[in-house]
Design a protein around this motif. Structure first.
Motif, PDB file in Angstrom:
ATOM      1  N   SER A   1      -1.011  -3.472  -8.737  1.00 25.43           N
ATOM      2  CA  SER A   1      -2.016  -2.408  -8.749  1.00 25.43           C
ATOM      3  C   SER A   1      -1.408  -1.050  -9.077  1.00 25.43           C
ATOM      4  O   SER A   1      -2.023  -0.231  -9.781  1.00 25.43           O
ATOM      5  CB  SER A   1      -2.728  -2.351  -7.399  1.00 25.43           C
ATOM      6  OG  SER A   1      -1.790  -2.155  -6.343  1.00 25.43           O
ATOM      7  N   LYS A   2      -0.200  -0.786  -8.587  1.00 29.62           N
ATOM      8  CA  LYS A   2       0.429   0.503  -8.872  1.00 29.62           C
ATOM      9  C   LYS A   2       0.694   0.647 -10.357  1.00 29.62           C
ATOM     10  O   LYS A   2       0.438   1.706 -10.956  1.00 29.62           O
ATOM     11  CB  LYS A   2       1.733   0.638  -8.084  1.00 29.62           C
ATOM     12  CG  LYS A   2       2.416   1.985  -8.298  1.00 29.62           C
ATOM     13  CD  LYS A   2       3.693   2.102  -7.477  1.00 29.62           C
ATOM     14  CE  LYS A   2       4.342   3.464  -7.705  1.00 29.62           C
ATOM     15  NZ  LYS A   2       5.612   3.592  -6.936  1.00 29.62           N
TER      16      LYS A   2
ATOM     17  N   ASN B   1      -4.716  -0.929   0.898  1.00 29.36           N
ATOM     18  CA  ASN B   1      -5.470  -0.882  -0.353  1.00 29.36           C
ATOM     19  C   ASN B   1      -5.680   0.549  -0.830  1.00 29.36           C
ATOM     20  O   ASN B   1      -5.486   0.854  -2.017  1.00 29.36           O
ATOM     21  CB  ASN B   1      -6.816  -1.582  -0.163  1.00 29.36           C
ATOM     22  CG  ASN B   1      -7.550  -1.797  -1.471  1.00 29.36           C
ATOM     23  OD1 ASN B   1      -6.956  -2.140  -2.487  1.00 29.36           O
ATOM     24  ND2 ASN B   1      -8.859  -1.579  -1.456  1.00 29.36           N
ATOM     25  N   GLU B   2      -6.066   1.434   0.095  1.00 34.20           N
ATOM     26  CA  GLU B   2      -6.348   2.815  -0.297  1.00 34.20           C
ATOM     27  C   GLU B   2      -5.074   3.616  -0.581  1.00 34.20           C
ATOM     28  O   GLU B   2      -5.019   4.375  -1.553  1.00 34.20           O
ATOM     29  CB  GLU B   2      -7.167   3.515   0.797  1.00 34.20           C
ATOM     30  CG  GLU B   2      -8.559   2.958   0.992  1.00 34.20           C
ATOM     31  CD  GLU B   2      -9.423   3.120  -0.249  1.00 34.20           C
ATOM     32  OE1 GLU B   2      -9.267   4.133  -0.960  1.00 34.20           O
ATOM     33  OE2 GLU B   2     -10.243   2.224  -0.516  1.00 34.20           O
ATOM     34  N   SER B   3      -4.048   3.431   0.227  1.00 35.60           N
ATOM     35  CA  SER B   3      -2.851   4.263   0.118  1.00 35.60           C
ATOM     36  C   SER B   3      -1.817   3.716  -0.856  1.00 35.60           C
ATOM     37  O   SER B   3      -1.074   4.490  -1.476  1.00 35.60           O
ATOM     38  CB  SER B   3      -2.192   4.423   1.499  1.00 35.60           C
ATOM     39  OG  SER B   3      -3.089   4.997   2.426  1.00 35.60           O
TER      40      SER B   3
ATOM     41  N   LEU C   1      -8.066  -0.770  -5.510  1.00 32.76           N
ATOM     42  CA  LEU C   1      -8.471  -1.658  -6.597  1.00 32.76           C
ATOM     43  C   LEU C   1      -8.843  -3.066  -6.138  1.00 32.76           C
ATOM     44  O   LEU C   1      -9.403  -3.840  -6.919  1.00 32.76           O
ATOM     45  CB  LEU C   1      -7.352  -1.746  -7.639  1.00 32.76           C
ATOM     46  CG  LEU C   1      -7.029  -0.431  -8.363  1.00 32.76           C
ATOM     47  CD1 LEU C   1      -5.810  -0.606  -9.253  1.00 32.76           C
ATOM     48  CD2 LEU C   1      -8.231   0.021  -9.193  1.00 32.76           C
TER      49      LEU C   1
ATOM     50  N   ALA D   1      -2.546   1.237 -12.230  1.00 28.75           N
ATOM     51  CA  ALA D   1      -3.122   2.564 -11.999  1.00 28.75           C
ATOM     52  C   ALA D   1      -2.282   3.693 -12.576  1.00 28.75           C
ATOM     53  O   ALA D   1      -2.829   4.743 -12.954  1.00 28.75           O
ATOM     54  CB  ALA D   1      -3.318   2.786 -10.499  1.00 28.75           C
ATOM     55  N   THR D   2      -0.962   3.498 -12.674  1.00 31.68           N
ATOM     56  CA  THR D   2      -0.108   4.650 -13.015  1.00 31.68           C
ATOM     57  C   THR D   2       0.827   4.447 -14.196  1.00 31.68           C
ATOM     58  O   THR D   2       1.296   5.437 -14.767  1.00 31.68           O
ATOM     59  CB  THR D   2       0.757   5.023 -11.799  1.00 31.68           C
ATOM     60  OG1 THR D   2       1.685   3.958 -11.499  1.00 31.68           O
ATOM     61  CG2 THR D   2      -0.096   5.285 -10.564  1.00 31.68           C
TER      62      THR D   2
ATOM     63  N   GLN E   1      -2.487   0.685  -3.029  1.00 31.74           N
ATOM     64  CA  GLN E   1      -3.012  -0.133  -4.130  1.00 31.74           C
ATOM     65  C   GLN E   1      -4.175   0.532  -4.860  1.00 31.74           C
ATOM     66  O   GLN E   1      -4.896  -0.121  -5.605  1.00 31.74           O
ATOM     67  CB  GLN E   1      -3.437  -1.506  -3.588  1.00 31.74           C
ATOM     68  CG  GLN E   1      -2.265  -2.292  -2.996  1.00 31.74           C
ATOM     69  CD  GLN E   1      -2.695  -3.593  -2.358  1.00 31.74           C
ATOM     70  OE1 GLN E   1      -3.632  -3.634  -1.562  1.00 31.74           O
ATOM     71  NE2 GLN E   1      -2.017  -4.675  -2.702  1.00 31.74           N
ATOM     72  N   TYR E   2      -4.376   1.817  -4.627  1.00 32.44           N
ATOM     73  CA  TYR E   2      -5.322   2.632  -5.391  1.00 32.44           C
ATOM     74  C   TYR E   2      -6.759   2.128  -5.277  1.00 32.44           C
ATOM     75  O   TYR E   2      -7.580   2.347  -6.165  1.00 32.44           O
ATOM     76  CB  TYR E   2      -4.870   2.703  -6.865  1.00 32.44           C
ATOM     77  CG  TYR E   2      -3.477   3.267  -6.987  1.00 32.44           C
ATOM     78  CD1 TYR E   2      -3.268   4.644  -7.106  1.00 32.44           C
ATOM     79  CD2 TYR E   2      -2.371   2.435  -6.918  1.00 32.44           C
ATOM     80  CE1 TYR E   2      -1.984   5.174  -7.178  1.00 32.44           C
ATOM     81  CE2 TYR E   2      -1.084   2.943  -6.984  1.00 32.44           C
ATOM     82  CZ  TYR E   2      -0.895   4.316  -7.105  1.00 32.44           C
ATOM     83  OH  TYR E   2       0.378   4.840  -7.153  1.00 32.44           O
TER      84      TYR E   2
END
Length: 646
Positions: A317-318, A378-380, A385, A321-322, A382-383
């Motif tokens: 996920s990182k 998830n929020e902190s 997702l 997202a980035t 894994q964005y």
């Protein structure tokens, strides 16, 4: 005869005076009469079996009718006009040291199992439906006591030799002799005999008094080996030993070259025998497939940016997202896509080794679950997702919900004392809710610590939990994935707050593979791949007999409340019966708390250099990167002429 003969209504036959007189006149003693009656019944049964309808078909479906009729042109989801040519290249993280995918020793190279075809091929838009590949047709009675496959006369191995019924029988027997024990033991009981009727007809006999579901597809999906190749050097060419010699298969691609731990390349076999089959139209579109190996995911990402390989299915996920902000993205040279995934999400999570003594008490397992904060993770990290996974069949009609009712309840009640009564009176166990605002949800940690106290793991003066024998409550997380560091370490920290001696141990690929296969771990990130039509594979995943050694059961879970449910799934003859038994199994497995459920995505993340195309109507049960996609020659040339790719 062991029992008195009966009339059709079930009443015992009585000997009337006239019948007795006639028997004496003919000098037929009662024992002889019983023998005669028994032989007559056997003869009638034989006639009934001989008259049983034999079904001949171009395919096989577990339930219902096949979608595609005999002689169909191609699957609906392919592009029948897809051009052939170009190269698919993607990455693998880790190492490989052999080319034998069937051995437990070492790590086999990517795609090393794909060279072996089977009698049947699955459809990607129908659950549990299969069509003829090496076999042009199959025959079986309504009872499914046996099946005959008719092998295509044109079927060939890559060395040009024909595929025969003898090769199919040899492959079946070789897997029983040298294959994985959990597979061999399960199959041997269900398929006692395979025989070559002639050079192109092979028959499999199924054991009596066992459910028939998945037996035909089991043998239809068995990889086919060349008997001649194996027997040319039987000591070195074994399924259970690693080797760097590529075997002989019959698939569209053959080995081209390899460099240990760096890359492996396959090329299209120009003489592939099955190129024009309807099940292959629009498939196998690349001239070559190259897999580049990297030591870690960071290096792999850099390789993609540089164009060293050109297609990437993302699972981090990182990164999604980035990491996709490099110049090739901005210029439109690289496409980032989210595509539909209609299959069952893998039942993944932090798997608990049920053989470890510290996990024997379910309260300890429940406490460990409470220490994981999905919402914060998830929020902190894994964005936001992912979605929280609860069920082994998440989001499908097979997922257990609410209180058990109807046939599902009947199935559970039949387990009697083997079943935890709470399974009947409570909703299925689901992942807990945590606060996304902080790493350690204090409310959940307090609940967890209370459970540990009740289980006899008290906190001593050093803040460490020990039992009455003075043993420390220790948990080691084993991993070989650097990308899991940031996920596992906060979980470990939460366990430490509770007084558990928890630690995270990341090891190299080879050590992780060995320890995972030997189930030498406390906890790992792992899971259980599930199907919309589960069947005999459940015995390898959750069955009692294979629990001690099955590679497909990382937790080792089994029990008298699981085995009958698997039997019920395998014996199901209707969709309704299948669903009732699977939901019951889902409910029981969740109640055992054999893993900390983590997350699922429900779609595919794919990034690729803009030279690939795919069908407009991709199927729900496969992404098809390797066999449905193709290279657009004009766009590939444009990337090269612009200097974007070499």
């Amino acid at each position: 005869m062991a029992h008195m003969p009966t009339q059709p209504g079930g009443r015992a036959l009585t000997t009337r005076p006239r019948a007795a007189t006639r028997a004496r006149a003919l000098d037929i003693r009662p024992g002889v009469m019983l023998l005669f009656a028994g032989l007559l019944l056997m003869a009638l049964a034989g006639i009934a079996r001989a008259e049983e309808t034999i079904i001949k078909s171009h395919g096989f479906s577990e339930f219902g009718d096949l979608k595609y009729p005999e002689g169909f042109a191609h699957f609906d989801y392919v592009n029948p006009d897809a051009p052939k040519g170009g190269e698919l290249s993607y990455a693998a993280v880790g190492t490989f040291d052999n080319l034998n995918p069937f051995t437990r020793k070492g790590r086999a190279a990517a795609r090393s199992a794909d060279q072996y075809e089977s009698l049947l091929f699955p459809s990607y838009d129908e659950p549990a439906s299969y069509y003829g590949l090496v076999a042009e047709s199959l025959e079986y009675p309504e009872s499914q006591d046996w099946v005959i496959f008719n092998i295509r006369p044109e079927a060939r191995f890559s060395d040009g030799t024909p595929i025969t019924a003898e090769d199919v029988v040899f492959s079946h027997e070789l897997l029983l002799e040298q294959g994985l024990k959990s597979y061999a033991e399960a199959v041997r009981k269900r398929i006692p005999k395979a025989e070559a009727l002639d050079s192109h007809r092979v028959k499999f006999h199924f054991a009596p008094d066992i459910p028939r579901r998945a037996l035909i597809t089991q043998v239809g999906g068995t990889p086919i080996f060349s008997k001649a190749w194996f027997m040319a050097d039987p000591e070195k060419r074994r399924l259970d030993e690693p080797r760097l010699e590529q075997g002989i298969g019959s698939a569209p691609y053959v080995l081209d070259s390899f460099d240990i731990n760096r890359r492996i390349t396959y090329r299209r076999n120009p003489d592939y025998w099955g190129a024009d089959l309807n099940v292959n139209v629009g498939r196998n579109n690349y001239d070559s497939i190259r897999v580049e190996y990297y030591t870690d995911t960071i290096a792999a990402m850099e390789g993609f940016k540089a164009g060293n390989y050109t297609l990437r299915q993302e699972n981090n996920s990182k990164s999604w997202a980035t990491a996709y902000d490099f110049p090739a993205i901005e210029k439109g040279h690289v496409i980032k896509a989210e595509l539909r995934d209609g299959d069952v999400p893998s039942a993944s999570g932090f798997v608990i080794n049920m053989d470890r003594p510290q996990f024997q008490d379910i309260r300890v397992r429940a406490a460990v679950q409470l220490a994981f904060n999905f919402e914060w993770t998830n929020e902190s990290l894994q964005y936001g997702l992912f979605q929280q996974r609860h069920s082994f069949w998440q989001g499908t009609p097979l997922e257990a919900t609410g209180l058990p009712e109807g046939r599902e309840r009947e199935v559970l009640e039949a387990l009697g004392d083997a079943l935890d009564p709470a399974v009947l009176s409570e909703e299925p166990v689901s992942a807990h809710t945590s606060s996304p605002d902080r790493q350690n949800d204090r409310k959940n940690l307090r609940r967890a610590m209370k459970l540990l106290d009740e289980a006899g793991w008290a906190v001593d003066g050093d803040g460490i939990r020990r039992n009455g024998a003075g043993e420390t409550l220790r948990i080691e997380f084993l991993s070989d994935e650097p990308t899991l560091d940031r996920i596992i370490q906060p979980f470990v920290d939460n366990l430490k707050v509770m007084g558990i001696d928890a630690r995270y141990n990341r090891v190299d690929d080879a050590q992780f593979t060995l320890r995972r296969r030997d189930r030498d771990f406390d906890m790992i990130m792992g899971g259980y791949p599930m199907s919309l039509q589960p069947s005999t594979g459940l015995y390898q995943q959750f069955g009692s007999e294979a629990a001690a050694y099955s590679l497909f059961n990382p937790s080792g879970v089994h029990g008298p409340d699981i085995e009958p449910l698997i039997d019920g799934v395998v014996a199901a003859s209707t969709t309704e019966e299948l669903q009732a038994n699977v939901r019951a199994l889902d409910r029981v497995l969740r109640a055992k708390r054999i893993m900390v459920p983590t997350w699922y995505l429900g779609k595919y993340w794919v990034a690729y250099w803009d030279k690939y195309s795919y069908p407009e109507n991709l199927p729900p049960y496969a992404l098809g990167l390797e066999d449905l996609w193709w290279v657009d020659a004009d766009r590939a040339a444009a990337l090269k002429s612009s200097g974007a790719l070499r």
